[in-house]
Design a protein around this motif. Sequence first.
Motif, PDB file in Angstrom:
ATOM      1  N   LEU A  12       0.875  -1.013   0.113  1.00 31.43           N
ATOM      2  CA  LEU A  12      -0.007   0.062   0.021  1.00 31.43           C
ATOM      3  C   LEU A  12       0.932   1.201  -0.021  1.00 31.43           C
ATOM      4  O   LEU A  12       0.460   2.365  -0.465  1.00 31.43           O
ATOM      5  N   LEU A  13       2.099   1.196   0.520  1.00 31.46           N
ATOM      6  CA  LEU A  13       2.973   2.225   0.606  1.00 31.46           C
ATOM      7  C   LEU A  13       3.123   2.825  -0.986  1.00 31.46           C
ATOM      8  O   LEU A  13       3.585   3.808  -1.042  1.00 31.46           O
ATOM      9  N   THR A  14       3.123   1.833  -2.022  1.00 25.70           N
ATOM     10  CA  THR A  14       3.286   2.276  -3.163  1.00 25.70           C
ATOM     11  C   THR A  14       2.069   2.783  -3.936  1.00 25.70           C
ATOM     12  O   THR A  14       2.273   3.397  -5.256  1.00 25.70           O
ATOM     13  N   THR A  15       1.091   3.166  -3.314  1.00 26.10           N
ATOM     14  CA  THR A  15      -0.063   3.534  -3.856  1.00 26.10           C
ATOM     15  C   THR A  15       0.116   4.704  -4.093  1.00 26.10           C
ATOM     16  O   THR A  15      -0.411   5.078  -5.521  1.00 26.10           O
ATOM     17  N   PHE A  18       3.684   6.464  -7.599  1.00 23.15           N
ATOM     18  CA  PHE A  18       3.489   6.535  -9.073  1.00 23.15           C
ATOM     19  C   PHE A  18       2.367   7.215  -9.534  1.00 23.15           C
ATOM     20  O   PHE A  18       1.457   7.025  -9.290  1.00 23.15           O
ATOM     21  N   ALA A  19       2.663   8.041 -10.715  1.00 20.09           N
ATOM     22  CA  ALA A  19       1.376   8.496 -11.227  1.00 20.09           C
ATOM     23  C   ALA A  19       1.234   7.557 -12.741  1.00 20.09           C
ATOM     24  O   ALA A  19       2.255   7.260 -13.212  1.00 20.09           O
ATOM     25  N   GLN A  20      -0.024   7.517 -13.010  1.00 20.08           N
ATOM     26  CA  GLN A  20      -0.227   6.708 -14.272  1.00 20.08           C
ATOM     27  C   GLN A  20      -0.067   7.719 -15.397  1.00 20.08           C
ATOM     28  O   GLN A  20      -0.270   8.755 -15.373  1.00 20.08           O
ATOM     29  N   MET A  54      -4.611  -5.308  -3.594  1.00 20.00           N
ATOM     30  CA  MET A  54      -4.112  -4.102  -4.072  1.00 20.00           C
ATOM     31  C   MET A  54      -5.120  -3.508  -5.092  1.00 20.00           C
ATOM     32  O   MET A  54      -6.076  -3.756  -5.118  1.00 20.00           O
ATOM     33  N   ASN A  55      -4.573  -2.587  -5.862  1.00 18.74           N
ATOM     34  CA  ASN A  55      -5.282  -1.789  -6.742  1.00 18.74           C
ATOM     35  C   ASN A  55      -4.428  -1.449  -8.051  1.00 18.74           C
ATOM     36  O   ASN A  55      -3.404  -1.768  -8.040  1.00 18.74           O
ATOM     37  N   ILE A  56      -4.907  -0.654  -9.221  1.00 20.41           N
ATOM     38  CA  ILE A  56      -4.021  -0.092 -10.476  1.00 20.41           C
ATOM     39  C   ILE A  56      -2.977   0.829  -9.589  1.00 20.41           C
ATOM     40  O   ILE A  56      -1.883   0.491 -10.028  1.00 20.41           O
ATOM     41  N   PRO A  57      -3.109   1.740  -8.944  1.00 21.97           N
ATOM     42  CA  PRO A  57      -2.174   2.521  -8.611  1.00 21.97           C
ATOM     43  C   PRO A  57      -0.971   1.999  -7.758  1.00 21.97           C
ATOM     44  O   PRO A  57       0.119   2.228  -7.970  1.00 21.97           O
TER      45      PRO A  57
END
Length: 288
Positions: A12-15, A18-20, A54-57
């Motif tokens: 979750l820390l990676t959410t 980064f930007a898509q 998780m999720n996409i972000p």
Amino acid sequence: MIRTAIITGALLLTTAAFAQSEPVGATVEVNGMQMYYETSGEGDPLIVLHGAYMNIPSMGAIVPKLAETHKVYALEFQGHGRTTDIDRPITYENLSSDVAAFMDAVGIEKADIFGYSMGSAAGLRLAIDYPEKVDQLVAASVGYDVSGWQPAFVEFIPQMAPEMFVGTPMEDEWRKLAPNPDGFRAVVEKLIALEKEPMAWEEDVKTLKAPMLIIAGDADVSTLEHNVALFRLLGGGDMGDMGAPLPASRLAILPATSHTAVINQTDLLYGFIEPFLQGETPVGFMGQ
């Protein structure tokens, strides 16, 4: 598969990290749920499948990187991200059915698949159950049999409980995107049940038609021996330079890499994934 509260918290820390790359979001009805997905890039279709919780972000920078050379369809599974939950268990067979139904709904006849953790097992089931839909499969941190999990994780599975997740910062992050902010416990209970499901897919793996790139960390949730065994089931592991062509499937082991560190190594992942999808093979001085 994302296996512990520590693992899921780290992911979750990676959410927000980064930007898509200018994705276009949409929803489509799939097997009774509203599935959220994002498209980005141009080229051959590549479907990206995230891990549990998780999720996409939270898939990070690998999604926009892959969109530089492919038309990427990044999905959010049942009860994850912006996709609704439904009154149905989360199983790998159900997840693969959802991907197949998604492809039908948006008009994708066949695609390459990149899955991580739970998404890689869903991708593997998709290639087994719907072989006509999968061109090539990239599976990062995958398993095909419960005997392949690290002993420490096998010992931990019976201890898993919703209280390890509910009421933690992980739930707070989940609620930010969830259509039903109060549905976290139900999703957690389904994912814990998923960890306890039997998995014995060796005979199924032997029937695979799609070439497969196996990616694993050298300290992943699956053992190194398990990843090598999977590679051998796909025809790999013999000596090259002996006149026979190399197998279509490949194996890549990331050094000094735990399960949660696999998805964050964008350049390494892309360096393995892109040549595989393009059918490029390193050439030795023997001409192979």
